[in-house]
Scaffold this motif. Structure first.
Motif, PDB file in Angstrom:
ATOM      1  N   GLU A 189      -0.674   8.027   6.238  1.00 53.12           N
ATOM      2  CA  GLU A 189       0.597   7.058   6.132  1.00 53.12           C
ATOM      3  C   GLU A 189       0.730   6.740   4.662  1.00 53.12           C
ATOM      4  O   GLU A 189      -0.306   5.956   4.278  1.00 53.12           O
ATOM      5  CB  GLU A 189       0.916   6.052   7.087  1.00 53.12           C
ATOM      6  CG  GLU A 189       0.887   6.360   8.445  1.00 53.12           C
ATOM      7  CD  GLU A 189       0.404   5.273   9.221  1.00 53.12           C
ATOM      8  OE1 GLU A 189       1.431   4.561   9.571  1.00 53.12           O
ATOM      9  OE2 GLU A 189      -0.667   4.940   9.621  1.00 53.12           O
ATOM     10  N   GLN A 190       1.756   6.653   3.928  1.00 50.89           N
ATOM     11  CA  GLN A 190       2.173   5.887   2.758  1.00 50.89           C
ATOM     12  C   GLN A 190       3.368   5.138   2.691  1.00 50.89           C
ATOM     13  O   GLN A 190       4.324   5.625   3.209  1.00 50.89           O
ATOM     14  CB  GLN A 190       2.248   6.890   1.480  1.00 50.89           C
ATOM     15  CG  GLN A 190       1.054   7.976   1.575  1.00 50.89           C
ATOM     16  CD  GLN A 190       1.078   8.755  -0.042  1.00 50.89           C
ATOM     17  OE1 GLN A 190       2.100   8.311  -0.641  1.00 50.89           O
ATOM     18  NE2 GLN A 190       0.638  10.063   0.168  1.00 50.89           N
ATOM     19  N   LEU A 192       5.952   1.937   0.960  1.00 51.88           N
ATOM     20  CA  LEU A 192       6.195   1.147  -0.031  1.00 51.88           C
ATOM     21  C   LEU A 192       6.774  -0.037   0.539  1.00 51.88           C
ATOM     22  O   LEU A 192       7.697  -0.277   1.367  1.00 51.88           O
ATOM     23  CB  LEU A 192       7.318   1.930  -0.966  1.00 51.88           C
ATOM     24  CG  LEU A 192       6.554   2.967  -1.858  1.00 51.88           C
ATOM     25  CD1 LEU A 192       7.665   3.592  -2.601  1.00 51.88           C
ATOM     26  CD2 LEU A 192       5.771   2.496  -2.839  1.00 51.88           C
ATOM     27  N   LEU A 193       6.451  -1.331   0.072  1.00 49.96           N
ATOM     28  CA  LEU A 193       6.956  -2.656   0.589  1.00 49.96           C
ATOM     29  C   LEU A 193       7.449  -3.361  -0.712  1.00 49.96           C
ATOM     30  O   LEU A 193       7.057  -3.441  -1.625  1.00 49.96           O
ATOM     31  CB  LEU A 193       5.857  -3.319   1.002  1.00 49.96           C
ATOM     32  CG  LEU A 193       5.008  -2.907   2.259  1.00 49.96           C
ATOM     33  CD1 LEU A 193       3.792  -2.100   1.654  1.00 49.96           C
ATOM     34  CD2 LEU A 193       4.570  -3.953   3.331  1.00 49.96           C
ATOM     35  N   ASP A 194       8.519  -4.192  -0.333  1.00 47.89           N
ATOM     36  CA  ASP A 194       9.483  -5.127  -1.114  1.00 47.89           C
ATOM     37  C   ASP A 194       8.654  -6.372  -1.277  1.00 47.89           C
ATOM     38  O   ASP A 194       7.598  -6.485  -0.854  1.00 47.89           O
ATOM     39  CB  ASP A 194      10.750  -5.110  -0.901  1.00 47.89           C
ATOM     40  CG  ASP A 194      10.928  -5.638   0.406  1.00 47.89           C
ATOM     41  OD1 ASP A 194      10.164  -6.337   0.985  1.00 47.89           O
ATOM     42  OD2 ASP A 194      12.026  -5.555   0.938  1.00 47.89           O
ATOM     43  N   ALA A 195       9.140  -7.222  -1.894  1.00 51.16           N
ATOM     44  CA  ALA A 195       8.466  -8.384  -2.490  1.00 51.16           C
ATOM     45  C   ALA A 195       8.307  -9.227  -1.114  1.00 51.16           C
ATOM     46  O   ALA A 195       7.366 -10.139  -0.965  1.00 51.16           O
ATOM     47  CB  ALA A 195       9.383  -9.251  -3.271  1.00 51.16           C
ATOM     48  N   ASP A 196       9.212  -9.255  -0.039  1.00 54.69           N
ATOM     49  CA  ASP A 196       8.958  -9.897   1.206  1.00 54.69           C
ATOM     50  C   ASP A 196       8.102  -9.119   2.157  1.00 54.69           C
ATOM     51  O   ASP A 196       8.076  -9.518   3.380  1.00 54.69           O
ATOM     52  CB  ASP A 196      10.709  -9.715   1.893  1.00 54.69           C
ATOM     53  CG  ASP A 196      11.310 -10.692   1.142  1.00 54.69           C
ATOM     54  OD1 ASP A 196      10.916 -11.700   0.425  1.00 54.69           O
ATOM     55  OD2 ASP A 196      12.637 -10.242   0.966  1.00 54.69           O
ATOM     56  N   GLY A 197       7.663  -8.199   1.772  1.00 55.16           N
ATOM     57  CA  GLY A 197       6.524  -7.322   2.822  1.00 55.16           C
ATOM     58  C   GLY A 197       7.319  -6.496   3.398  1.00 55.16           C
ATOM     59  O   GLY A 197       6.582  -5.861   4.515  1.00 55.16           O
ATOM     60  N   GLU A 198       8.583  -6.228   3.398  1.00 52.41           N
ATOM     61  CA  GLU A 198       9.511  -5.063   4.055  1.00 52.41           C
ATOM     62  C   GLU A 198       9.036  -3.991   3.828  1.00 52.41           C
ATOM     63  O   GLU A 198       9.201  -3.727   2.371  1.00 52.41           O
ATOM     64  CB  GLU A 198      10.827  -5.721   4.197  1.00 52.41           C
ATOM     65  CG  GLU A 198      11.258  -6.811   4.706  1.00 52.41           C
ATOM     66  CD  GLU A 198      11.242  -7.009   6.246  1.00 52.41           C
ATOM     67  OE1 GLU A 198      11.487  -5.929   7.076  1.00 52.41           O
ATOM     68  OE2 GLU A 198      10.828  -7.878   6.910  1.00 52.41           O
ATOM     69  N   VAL A 199       8.867  -2.898   4.593  1.00 49.54           N
ATOM     70  CA  VAL A 199       8.542  -1.723   4.362  1.00 49.54           C
ATOM     71  C   VAL A 199       9.979  -0.830   3.898  1.00 49.54           C
ATOM     72  O   VAL A 199      11.117  -0.881   4.796  1.00 49.54           O
ATOM     73  CB  VAL A 199       8.233  -0.849   5.630  1.00 49.54           C
ATOM     74  CG1 VAL A 199       7.913   0.788   5.077  1.00 49.54           C
ATOM     75  CG2 VAL A 199       6.817  -1.360   5.932  1.00 49.54           C
ATOM     76  N   VAL A 200       9.982  -0.578   2.658  1.00 51.17           N
ATOM     77  CA  VAL A 200      11.531   0.140   2.394  1.00 51.17           C
ATOM     78  C   VAL A 200      11.211   1.782   2.413  1.00 51.17           C
ATOM     79  O   VAL A 200      12.294   2.412   2.261  1.00 51.17           O
ATOM     80  CB  VAL A 200      11.952  -0.142   0.825  1.00 51.17           C
ATOM     81  CG1 VAL A 200      12.222  -1.907   0.960  1.00 51.17           C
ATOM     82  CG2 VAL A 200      10.808  -0.065  -0.108  1.00 51.17           C
ATOM     83  N   ALA A 201      10.056   2.137   2.413  1.00 49.08           N
ATOM     84  CA  ALA A 201      10.123   3.945   2.347  1.00 49.08           C
ATOM     85  C   ALA A 201       8.485   3.921   2.885  1.00 49.08           C
ATOM     86  O   ALA A 201       7.757   3.514   2.688  1.00 49.08           O
ATOM     87  CB  ALA A 201      10.238   4.509   0.973  1.00 49.08           C
ATOM     88  N   CYS A 202       8.593   5.041   3.925  1.00 48.79           N
ATOM     89  CA  CYS A 202       7.336   5.522   4.309  1.00 48.79           C
ATOM     90  C   CYS A 202       7.194   7.103   4.599  1.00 48.79           C
ATOM     91  O   CYS A 202       8.363   7.544   5.131  1.00 48.79           O
ATOM     92  CB  CYS A 202       6.848   4.681   5.634  1.00 48.79           C
ATOM     93  SG  CYS A 202       7.912   5.033   7.088  1.00 48.79           S
ATOM     94  N   ASP A 203       6.129   7.618   4.085  1.00 50.53           N
ATOM     95  CA  ASP A 203       5.920   9.093   4.514  1.00 50.53           C
ATOM     96  C   ASP A 203       4.674   9.482   5.448  1.00 50.53           C
ATOM     97  O   ASP A 203       3.623   8.419   5.069  1.00 50.53           O
ATOM     98  CB  ASP A 203       5.640   9.785   3.153  1.00 50.53           C
ATOM     99  CG  ASP A 203       7.227   9.974   2.539  1.00 50.53           C
ATOM    100  OD1 ASP A 203       7.926   9.772   3.020  1.00 50.53           O
ATOM    101  OD2 ASP A 203       6.740  10.573   1.176  1.00 50.53           O
TER     102      ASP A 203
END
Ligand SMILES: C[S@@+](CC[C@H](N)C(=O)[O-])C[C@H]1O[C@@H](n2cnc3c(N)ncnc32)[C@H](O)[C@@H]1O
Length: 251
Positions: A189-190, A192-203
């Motif tokens: 799993e990969q 990407l998280l934003d500054a708030d720790g929210e996952v904005v993309a995952c593969d």
């Protein structure tokens, strides 16, 4: 045909950001093989062009293909910025879909591990055999599966790194885990998280370990006439402790 491991736009950008420096130890090996090939060269699963563009920069007559349009978009943008003219297309390792033949085919950097079933792995070898000239060679490298790495790192998030994506700084991380104990497949799993720790993309990718005995059996079962393996990119025999298997199959 089963779904392949396609990168999203965001994770393709992350791959590029983490591999934009080019050489991870395999470059001179593949470049030397391509430069001395007696005809055109094909790179399967060429991604964002880490190696493929290096072939073009060195004047090699090379084509490439990949299953992820987002990876090919980055390759084309980089090529355009350097005035290079790539010939790349979207295709699966199991089908290749080339319209000329090649003296050499390359599948670098563990990309064969994207194929999980024996039928898929054999289909890829057959597809490359079909597009090679008589005497042509297929070169690929895959890591040596290590029980200690699996035991220690599987299930743990690794390598938090930052990437700029559309004006925002995102943190990327990846995790490997067993997908199926019996078939010895695993998933990565990969995210990407934003500054708030929210996952904005995952593969999520499904992959398989390819120990040398299995590759040898695949080679025996394939239409290739000869095969050999070395440990790493320096031409030494594969030996205990090596981390990389480099296979050559000859038509
Ligand atoms: C580890 S990257 C390697 C990219 C490039 N060769 C390099 O060395 O940087 C693996 C690549 O395999 C591609 N891929 C995954 N499954 C594939 C398939 N079935 N057929 C073709 N490409 C595939 C992915 O899109 C990705 O670009």
């Amino acid at each position: 045909m089963a779904e392949g491991n396609r990168f999203s736009e965001e994770l393709a950008a992350f791959y590029e950001a983490t591999h934009d420096h080019g050489d991870i130890g395999d470059e001179s090996f593949y470049l030397d093989a391509a430069a001395s090939a007696a005809g055109p060269v094909l790179e399967g699963a060429c991604g964002t062009g880490r190696l493929y563009l290096e072939l073009l920069r060195n004047g090699v007559d090379a084509d490439g293909f990949d299953i992820s349009p987002a990876m090919l978009d980055i390759l084309r943008e980089k090529a355009a910025s350097e005035g290079l003219t790539p010939t790349v297309w979207e295709a699966d390792l199991r089908a290749v879909d080339a319209d000329r033949s090649y003296a050499l085919a390359l599948v670098p950097y563990n990309s064969m591990c994207n194929l999980q079933r024996v039928d898929d792995q054999l289909a890829a070898l057959e597809a490359f055999h079909d597009v090679l000239e008589a005497g042509g060679r297929l070169l690929f490298d895959v890591y040596v599966p290590r029980y200690d790495v699996i035991a220690e790192s599987f299930g743990e998030w690794q390598a938090v790194r930052e990437v700029e994506y559309e004006g925002t700084t995102l943190r990327g991380r990846s995790r490997a885990d067993i997908a199926d104990q019996v078939s010895q497949t695993y998933r990565t799993e990969q995210e990407l998280l934003d500054a708030d720790g929210e996952v904005v993309a995952c593969d999520e990718f499904a992959l398989s370990h390819l120990p040398p005995q299995q590759v040898e059996l695949l080679a025996r079962q394939s239409p290739f006439d000869q095969w050999s393996v070395q440990g790493g990119f320096d031409g030494e025999p594969l030996a205990d402790g090596d981390g990389i298997q480099v296979w050559e199959l000859r038509k």
